[in-house]
Design a protein around this motif. Structure first.
Motif, PDB file in Angstrom:
ATOM      1  N   LYS A  18      51.732  33.641  35.143  1.00  0.00           N
ATOM      2  CA  LYS A  18      50.402  34.241  35.230  1.00  0.00           C
ATOM      3  C   LYS A  18      50.075  34.617  36.683  1.00  0.00           C
ATOM      4  O   LYS A  18      49.551  35.689  36.963  1.00  0.00           O
ATOM      5  N   MET A  19      50.393  33.719  37.632  1.00  0.00           N
ATOM      6  CA  MET A  19      50.139  33.995  39.045  1.00  0.00           C
ATOM      7  C   MET A  19      50.949  35.200  39.526  1.00  0.00           C
ATOM      8  O   MET A  19      50.433  36.086  40.216  1.00  0.00           O
ATOM      9  N   ILE A  20      52.241  35.231  39.146  1.00  0.00           N
ATOM     10  CA  ILE A  20      53.107  36.331  39.573  1.00  0.00           C
ATOM     11  C   ILE A  20      52.615  37.653  38.990  1.00  0.00           C
ATOM     12  O   ILE A  20      52.600  38.685  39.674  1.00  0.00           O
ATOM     13  N   ASN A  21      52.194  37.639  37.729  1.00  0.00           N
ATOM     14  CA  ASN A  21      51.678  38.862  37.104  1.00  0.00           C
ATOM     15  C   ASN A  21      50.438  39.369  37.829  1.00  0.00           C
ATOM     16  O   ASN A  21      50.244  40.583  37.976  1.00  0.00           O
ATOM     17  N   ARG A  22      49.585  38.442  38.271  1.00  0.00           N
ATOM     18  CA  ARG A  22      48.388  38.858  39.009  1.00  0.00           C
ATOM     19  C   ARG A  22      48.764  39.481  40.349  1.00  0.00           C
ATOM     20  O   ARG A  22      48.176  40.483  40.762  1.00  0.00           O
ATOM     21  N   MET A  23      49.743  38.899  41.029  1.00  0.00           N
ATOM     22  CA  MET A  23      50.184  39.465  42.303  1.00  0.00           C
ATOM     23  C   MET A  23      50.821  40.836  42.095  1.00  0.00           C
ATOM     24  O   MET A  23      50.619  41.758  42.887  1.00  0.00           O
ATOM     25  N   LEU A  24      51.589  40.975  41.007  1.00  0.00           N
ATOM     26  CA  LEU A  24      52.175  42.275  40.682  1.00  0.00           C
ATOM     27  C   LEU A  24      51.101  43.319  40.409  1.00  0.00           C
ATOM     28  O   LEU A  24      51.212  44.478  40.822  1.00  0.00           O
ATOM     29  N   GLU A  25      50.055  42.899  39.711  1.00  0.00           N
ATOM     30  CA  GLU A  25      48.977  43.818  39.371  1.00  0.00           C
ATOM     31  C   GLU A  25      48.265  44.304  40.636  1.00  0.00           C
ATOM     32  O   GLU A  25      47.950  45.491  40.769  1.00  0.00           O
ATOM     33  N   LEU A  26      48.023  43.400  41.578  1.00  0.00           N
ATOM     34  CA  LEU A  26      47.385  43.796  42.830  1.00  0.00           C
ATOM     35  C   LEU A  26      48.296  44.717  43.640  1.00  0.00           C
ATOM     36  O   LEU A  26      47.824  45.649  44.300  1.00  0.00           O
ATOM     37  N   ALA A  27      49.598  44.467  43.592  1.00  0.00           N
ATOM     38  CA  ALA A  27      50.545  45.353  44.281  1.00  0.00           C
ATOM     39  C   ALA A  27      50.487  46.757  43.678  1.00  0.00           C
ATOM     40  O   ALA A  27      50.541  47.760  44.401  1.00  0.00           O
TER      41      ALA A  27
END
Length: 286
Positions: free
Chosen positions: A110-119
């Motif tokens: 979930k954390m990685i997906n959020r960082m990907l989304e912000l990228a």
């Protein structure tokens, strides 16, 4: 100014003004030549620095994008093997260990997906996939997904969706993400036995906009933190935030998605009594 060597090339600027002592109707003026060589040199240096910073920023985004994808790749087999182990005959302690592995892996994903989304947002690769859908159905769908989590804390979730907000034109996936982030936070920061209410209605003075509110009876947010809570990686310093392992990205994603729809988001809160998170988006995109 500094002396210039004979024969050296200089950048010059010209200023003109009417001659003060000239008679009425005179076309005489005074021209001044200004040596702006140093100014132009600094402008060129500043432009070159900006170009380098832009290039470095692009490289950073590309690196983070690749890194986030690479970090996510090992998670699938971890979750998969943990799920397979659950089917085996294991002692209760071993089964709890497997469940902990699955839960931690899902949180990390979930954390990685959020960082990907912000990228993706930073690289401007996100476009609205506009569709008409029932806002009431979306709210019910999201709430249903959180009911088991709320039940563990004996929390009550209620919804109030007026008919004027029934059908909107928006990016459904992003609207789901906005509600999911807000409801997840409400559950996390509301003590056992608390209440969470999701309300959707029309903006009174502008009928073409929909106002949504997620309210809770949680721990509340200090007044000095309210202006900063939608900033990336910002977290209110409480024992709950320290235990949650959150990166402080959920609300920044909420803000970005609402902005993409031409809307706005804000929050009100009272310590010890709860918080209300509001966002307004148009019913239709122009």
């Amino acid at each position: 100014g500094a002396e210039v060597e004979a024969g050296a090339e200089v950048e010059a600027g010209v200023e003109t003004e009417p001659e003060a002592r000239a008679g009425k109707g005179s076309k005489r003026c005074i021209a001044s030549l200004l040596d702006i060589t140093e100014l132009k040199r600094k402008e060129d240096e500043l432009r070159e620095t900006c170009e380098k910073l832009t290039e470095l920023d692009d490289m950073k985004r590309e690196f983070l994008n690749v890194a986030y994808h690479e970090m996510r790749s090992p998670l699938a087999p971890i979750v998969g093997y943990a799920s397979l182990l659950e089917r085996c005959e294991l002692p209760d302690k071993g089964r709890r260990y497997i469940q902990n592995i699955e839960q931690c892996a899902k949180e990390l994903e979930k954390m990685i997906n959020r960082m990907l989304e912000l990228a993706r947002i930073d690289s401007r690769k996100i476009k609205l996939n506009l569709k008409e859908f029932s806002l009431s159905e979306v709210v019910q769908e999201v709430v249903k997904g959180f009911e088991p989590e709320a039940a563990k804390k004996e929390q009550k979730i209620s919804t109030v969706v007026s008919e004027v907000g029934e059908v909107i034109q928006a990016d459904k996936q992003q609207v789901v993400a906005v509600f999911s982030n807000l409801i997840s936070n409400a559950i996390k920061y509301t003590p056992a036995g608390g209440r969470i209410e999701i309300r959707v209605d029309r903006v009174e003075d502008r009928g073409e906009e929909v106002r949504c509110c997620v309210a809770d009876t949680g721990i509340g947010i200090p007044a000095e933190d309210l202006p900063k809570i939608f900033e990336r990686f910002y977290m209110v310093d409480t024992s709950l935030t320290r235990k949650s392992g959150s990166l402080g990205l959920g609300l920044s994603i909420v803000k970005e998605y609402v902005k993409l729809h031409g809307g706005r988001v804000w929050a009100t809160s009272e310590l010890g009594k709860g918080s209300k998170f509001f966002f307004i988006i148009p019913k239709r995109q122009r």
